[in-house]
Design an enzyme around this catalytic site. Structure first.
Site, PDB file in Angstrom:
ATOM      1  N   ASP A   1      37.686 -55.800  11.722  1.00 16.42           N
ATOM      2  CA  ASP A   1      38.813 -55.073  11.146  1.00 16.42           C
ATOM      3  C   ASP A   1      39.213 -55.734   9.825  1.00 16.42           C
ATOM      4  OD1 ASP A   1      41.151 -53.021  12.523  1.00 16.42           O
ATOM      5  OD2 ASP A   1      41.716 -54.164  10.736  1.00 16.42           O
TER       6      ASP A   1
ATOM      7  N   CYS B   1      35.294 -38.933   6.296  1.00 13.75           N
ATOM      8  CA  CYS B   1      35.764 -39.789   7.388  1.00 13.75           C
ATOM      9  C   CYS B   1      35.415 -41.236   7.027  1.00 13.75           C
ATOM     10  CB  CYS B   1      35.118 -39.401   8.713  1.00 13.75           C
ATOM     11  SG  CYS B   1      35.452 -40.608  10.023  1.00 13.75           S
TER      12      CYS B   1
ATOM     13  N   HIS C   1      30.601 -38.674  15.308  1.00 15.94           N
ATOM     14  CA  HIS C   1      32.019 -38.503  14.970  1.00 15.94           C
ATOM     15  C   HIS C   1      32.728 -37.683  16.034  1.00 15.94           C
ATOM     16  CE1 HIS C   1      35.637 -37.989  12.489  1.00 15.94           C
ATOM     17  NE2 HIS C   1      35.717 -36.856  13.153  1.00 15.94           N
TER      18      HIS C   1
ATOM     19  N   ASN D   1      43.872 -46.338  20.122  1.00 10.62           N
ATOM     20  CA  ASN D   1      45.029 -45.510  19.786  1.00 10.62           C
ATOM     21  C   ASN D   1      44.580 -44.057  19.681  1.00 10.62           C
ATOM     22  OD1 ASN D   1      46.888 -47.684  19.585  1.00 10.62           O
ATOM     23  ND2 ASN D   1      46.012 -48.203  17.592  1.00 10.62           N
TER      24      ASN D   1
ATOM     25  N   HIS E   1      39.560 -51.138  19.573  1.00 15.59           N
ATOM     26  CA  HIS E   1      39.867 -52.457  19.019  1.00 15.59           C
ATOM     27  C   HIS E   1      39.546 -53.507  20.086  1.00 15.59           C
ATOM     28  CE1 HIS E   1      42.658 -50.963  15.713  1.00 15.59           C
ATOM     29  NE2 HIS E   1      42.695 -49.925  16.523  1.00 15.59           N
TER      30      HIS E   1
ATOM     31  N   HIS F   1      38.656 -41.282  13.795  1.00 22.26           N
ATOM     32  CA  HIS F   1      37.297 -41.407  14.336  1.00 22.26           C
ATOM     33  C   HIS F   1      37.450 -42.384  15.505  1.00 22.26           C
ATOM     34  CE1 HIS F   1      32.703 -41.897  13.590  1.00 22.26           C
ATOM     35  NE2 HIS F   1      33.005 -42.616  14.680  1.00 22.26           N
TER      36      HIS F   1
ATOM     37  N   CYS G   1      32.848 -42.837   9.404  1.00 27.47           N
ATOM     38  CA  CYS G   1      31.509 -42.275   9.206  1.00 27.47           C
ATOM     39  C   CYS G   1      30.867 -42.876   7.952  1.00 27.47           C
ATOM     40  CB  CYS G   1      31.570 -40.750   9.105  1.00 27.47           C
ATOM     41  SG  CYS G   1      31.755 -39.914  10.701  1.00 27.47           S
TER      42      CYS G   1
ATOM     43  N   HIS H   1      37.736 -45.140  18.042  1.00 34.98           N
ATOM     44  CA  HIS H   1      37.402 -46.561  17.936  1.00 34.98           C
ATOM     45  C   HIS H   1      38.151 -47.348  18.990  1.00 34.98           C
ATOM     46  CE1 HIS H   1      40.699 -45.658  15.123  1.00 34.98           C
ATOM     47  NE2 HIS H   1      41.177 -46.862  15.376  1.00 34.98           N
TER      48      HIS H   1
HETATM   49  P1  5GP Z   1      44.079 -47.329  14.224  1.00 32.20           P
HETATM   50  O1  5GP Z   1      45.405 -47.560  13.541  1.00 32.20           O
HETATM   51  O2  5GP Z   1      43.518 -45.974  13.843  1.00 32.20           O
HETATM   52  O3  5GP Z   1      44.102 -47.581  15.689  1.00 32.20           O
HETATM   53  O4  5GP Z   1      43.110 -48.440  13.657  1.00 32.20           O
HETATM   54  C1  5GP Z   1      42.445 -48.333  12.436  1.00 32.20           C
HETATM   55  C2  5GP Z   1      42.020 -49.718  12.040  1.00 32.20           C
HETATM   56  O5  5GP Z   1      41.102 -49.593  10.978  1.00 32.20           O
HETATM   57  C3  5GP Z   1      43.174 -50.604  11.526  1.00 32.20           C
HETATM   58  O6  5GP Z   1      43.272 -51.758  12.353  1.00 32.20           O
HETATM   59  C4  5GP Z   1      42.758 -50.948  10.093  1.00 32.20           C
HETATM   60  O7  5GP Z   1      43.060 -52.269   9.728  1.00 32.20           O
HETATM   61  C5  5GP Z   1      41.265 -50.684  10.114  1.00 32.20           C
HETATM   62  N1  5GP Z   1      40.711 -50.287   8.823  1.00 32.20           N
HETATM   63  C6  5GP Z   1      41.226 -49.344   7.974  1.00 32.20           C
HETATM   64  N2  5GP Z   1      40.436 -49.215   6.900  1.00 32.20           N
HETATM   65  C7  5GP Z   1      39.413 -50.097   7.063  1.00 32.20           C
HETATM   66  C8  5GP Z   1      38.270 -50.429   6.261  1.00 32.20           C
HETATM   67  O8  5GP Z   1      38.027 -49.893   5.175  1.00 32.20           O
HETATM   68  N3  5GP Z   1      37.429 -51.392   6.738  1.00 32.20           N
HETATM   69  C9  5GP Z   1      37.677 -52.028   7.933  1.00 32.20           C
HETATM   70  N4  5GP Z   1      36.786 -52.961   8.304  1.00 32.20           N
HETATM   71  N5  5GP Z   1      38.731 -51.729   8.718  1.00 32.20           N
HETATM   72  C10 5GP Z   1      39.587 -50.778   8.287  1.00 32.20           C
HETATM   73 ZN    ZN Z   2      33.872 -40.112  11.516  1.00 30.78          ZN
END
Ligand code: 5GP
Ligand code: ZN
Length: 113
Positions: free
Chosen positions: A30, A4, A46, A86, A101, A97, A7, A99
């Protein structure tokens, strides 16, 4: 949880720009910011998404929202901010996982979509 991404970030195995941490929560910037301030708040435990919220304690879940408030204050988002989580494919969740924003530093679009 093995394999993950978040994680691994929480464990420090993948670097991140940390902005906040407590017993239950880790928060970091991000990698692909969609606003001048774009921070991800994640529970250290997690769980995949809000759909699995029953697998986390009330304390762990509430800690995420309390962290959002603290971070928004520390980042001086006095003019407002948006909090997005999301959940699943229709919402285009890309990291499974939970989260939240935090998006701020500019006027958000009227549409939630
Ligand atoms: P989701 O699309 O699942 O709502 O958001 C995932 C977020 O994780 C995205 O905004 C993406 O830019 C961010 N993200 C993906 N990989 C990484 C990473 O390795 N480091 C950081 N800091 N953010 C990440
Ligand atoms: Zn996780």
């Amino acid at each position: 949880m093995e394999n993950c991404l978040f994680c691994k970030i929480i464990a420090g195995e993948i670097p991140s720009a940390r902005v906040y941490e407590d017993d239950d929560v880790y928060a970091f910037r991000d990698i692909n910011p969609q606003a001048p301030t774009h921070i991800l708040v994640v529970p250290k435990k997690h769980i995949a998404s809000i759909a699995d919220a029953d697998q986390a304690s009330d304390t762990e879940l509430a800690a995420c929202l309390r962290a959002v408030r603290r971070i928004a204050a520390a980042e001086k988002l006095e003019n407002g901010y948006r909090v997005v989580s999301n959940c699943g494919p229709d919402a285009c969740q890309s990291v499974p996982h939970l989260h939240f924003h935090i998006l701020g530093g500019r006027k958000m679009a009227d549409s939630m979509a």
